[in-house]
Structures are given as C-alpha cells and as structure tokens.
Design a protein around this motif. Structure first.
Motif, PDB file in Angstrom:
ATOM      1  N   ARG A  81       0.844  -1.179   0.000  1.00 56.22           N
ATOM      2  CA  ARG A  81       0.000   0.000   0.000  1.00 56.22           C
ATOM      3  C   ARG A  81       0.887   1.239   0.000  1.00 56.22           C
ATOM      4  N   LEU A  82       0.286   2.345  -0.410  1.00 61.40           N
ATOM      5  CA  LEU A  82       0.988   3.625  -0.428  1.00 61.40           C
ATOM      6  C   LEU A  82       0.053   4.667   0.159  1.00 61.40           C
ATOM      7  N   CYS A  83       0.486   5.346   1.201  1.00 63.13           N
ATOM      8  CA  CYS A  83      -0.316   6.381   1.832  1.00 63.13           C
ATOM      9  C   CYS A  83       0.041   7.731   1.221  1.00 63.13           C
ATOM     10  N   THR A  84      -0.955   8.464   0.747  1.00 61.08           N
ATOM     11  CA  THR A  84      -0.686   9.755   0.115  1.00 61.08           C
ATOM     12  C   THR A  84      -0.247  10.797   1.145  1.00 61.08           C
ATOM     13  N   ILE A  85      -0.543  10.570   2.411  1.00 59.00           N
ATOM     14  CA  ILE A  85      -0.003  11.455   3.451  1.00 59.00           C
ATOM     15  C   ILE A  85       1.508  11.278   3.528  1.00 59.00           C
TER      16      ILE A  85
END
Length: 336
Positions: free
Chosen positions: A130-134
């Motif tokens: 997953r990749l968190c945009t924060i």
C-alpha cells in the motif's frame, strides 16, 4: 449501484523502472472507526503505472447493522438495506485490487477495514503493498497546512464535489496522486511503499441486519464481531538491546541504534513483525512509555491511550507507521 467507466490518456516517456506497474486508489466509507465497524460504500480508481485513470468502480455495501454517522456519509439504513453484502461484491472488489498497489489517504485505515471485511468473508484481499498519500506528501515536502485530503486536493487544484462520498473522494485522491507520482518520478523519490498482511482468522457473533430489531422496542445493534491477526509465529522474548540509549529522536534526523521505541494502537503490519524489524535495526523495543522513550509510533496521535497521553506529558516525539517505516531504512549506527 455498480459503475464502470474506462478512459485512456498519454503519459510522460521517462519513468523509474522500480516503480509499481499499477495502482488502485481506494476510498471506503464506514459505520465508524472501531475494529468492529463495517464498510458501507467503496470506490476504486484503477491507474496505470504513470497515474493515468484506466477505469473506476463504486458500490454500496449493506453492513448488516446501524449505518453510524449518517450526518457525515449520508447513507441511511433505508438506502443500504437493498445494497449487496460485502461477500457479494468481494470478488469484483478483489479484481479491482489484484496486482496493484493500494493507494489511500491514511492508507492504514482503509487497508484495515478492507482486510477485516475479507476476513469476515473467509477470503483474502489480493493486496501486498500500500501507499499512503499522506506519507508521499511528506516525502515530497509539499507545503500543506495539514494532512487533510482537502488540503492535498487544493494544492493540486482538484475540486471536491461530494466530500465523504467514496466515489468522489477516490476521484479527488486519484487526481491529486497523479501529479504527486510524477513529481516523485521526476525527483527520483523512493515511494513509501508498505507491506500489507491479510488477516487470516475471524470470529463473528450474530449481528442483526438493517431493519431487524436487535433487542427491546428501541432495536439497537451490538456484538458485531471481533478479529485477531493470524497467529503466524509464536510470541517470544527478545534479547536485550546491546546499544546504549542515545536520547530522543529529532525530527528530520535519522534514528540511531539504541533508541527506545514504543508502539501504540493499530498497525497495518503485524505488531510483532514491526517490533522485530525495529529490534533487527538495533533499536530498543519498549513495552511502556517513560521519559527515556526516544520515539512513539502510532497511527492515531489524537487517541487517549496511556502511551499517547504520556507522550504528550513528556514531550516524546511521535511519528506514524509510514514515517517509521521510512526511518527504519536508514538507522544510524551506535557510537563506538
């Protein structure tokens, strides 16, 4: 109820070969924020390797319980009663996620909700990263006043039409993620990818469906189930950290071997695995928080857990799981 649209667009020619081949930008609306809360709507924008939209999909989901804060998401019991159950959309949802990096704003929350729903359905979500945009906005050093989605959208000139509607939130995030991804590619930034470990066990108690009275004349819903991560390895006592404590972590600097690190609240990577990684990097994993603690890792810094409260009292630095994962990549050796 289900929507599917396909578009194509051109992309830049040069691209880091190590970047993922595709992304699934996800937003879910839920009955609340607790472990036993349920998904009531979900949206996925599939993007290609360079952030261009391939298609999008949206569905309502019958949570088989009270819908929670209707004043936020606008989805009433009447609207959700005729919606499909999660197990009815699980296969289509999985097809949208399969082989892609899950992208979300505060991705640990969306991932946990999705993983729990799949565990209830006795399935696994086909997501491994997953990749968190924060976290990505922090990596890029974007000058944002806070980490709200609306601030990220405003920075890139993306107009929000229906806040807290899963499809529009996913659209906004997809449109803000594209320029973020391109900025990262242009600057040679390593994407803050984190591992997703599916839940493997789920126990559920009977929960009344929407429209079904639970107890007494007032109805009410309770006992929505509980989950526990798969017991994939036995608990064990770790050896003592061989390095002296060099003091507190300072923002913008590296972690240093011997620092005392404590964890609080839910983590998307299994807690034991996260603690193992910290110990292997030469950090001291603390089970409690004191004035000697160098750093607290939590995805919910506003919670009232004892560790978070003590961190505020002692002025202990706090970072989220995504930031901690980045810090673990480059830990400074201990003195001597």
């Amino acid at each position: 109820m289900l929507e599917d649209h396909t578009t194509t667009a051109s992309s830049p020619t040069e691209w880091p070969t190590a970047y993922p081949q595709g992304y699934a930008v996800v937003d879910v609306e839920t009955t609340g924020l607790a472990r036993d809360d349920r998904i009531i709507s979900a949206a996925v924008y599939r993007l290609d390797a360079r952030g261009e939209v391939e298609d999008h999909w949206y569905t309502l989901v019958n949570p088989q319980r009270d819908p929670g804060p209707v004043w936020i998401h606008g989805l009433t019991s009447d609207v959700l009663e005729g919606a499909p159950l999660f197990q009815d959309v699980a296969e289509e949802f999985a097809a949208r996620l399969d082989g892609r990096v899950l992208v979300a704003h505060n991705a640990v929350f969306d991932w946990q909700m999705i993983a729990r729903e799949y565990a209830r359905a006795q399935r696994e979500a086909p997501v491994r990263q997953r990749l968190c945009t924060i976290a990505l906005s922090k990596e890029l050093g974007l000058p944002l006043p806070n980490h709200k989605l609306e601030s990220l959208a405003a920075h890139f000139g993306v107009v929000q039409q229906r806040a807290h509607h899963a499809l529009d939130d996913a659209r906004v995030l997809a449109e803000a993620f594209r320029p973020s991804l391109r900025a990262a590619a242009a600057g040679g930034v390593r994407l803050p990818l984190l591992e997703c470990r599916p839940l493997t066990e789920w126990t559920d108690r009977a929960a009344p469906r929407i429209g079904q009275q639970a107890s007494g004349p007032g109805g009410g819903f309770g006992g929505y189930g509980a989950y526990r991560p798969g017991t994939w390895r036995p608990s064990r006592k770790r050896p003592a950290c061989p390095h002296p404590n060099p003091g507190r972590y300072e923002d913008g600097k590296r972690l240093k071997q011997g620092m005392r690190v404590a964890f609080s609240g839910d983590t998307s990577v299994e807690r034991e695995l996260l603690e193992d990684r910290a110990a292997e990097a030469g950090l001291h994993v603390a089970t409690s928080l004191s004035r000697l603690t160098s750093l607290l890792v939590t995805n919910d810094p506003d919670s009232g857990t004892s560790k978070v409260v003590k961190a505020r009292q002692f002025g202990t630095p706090v970072v989220d799981e995504a930031a901690f994962g980045q810090l673990l990549r480059d830990v400074e050796p201990a003195d001597g």
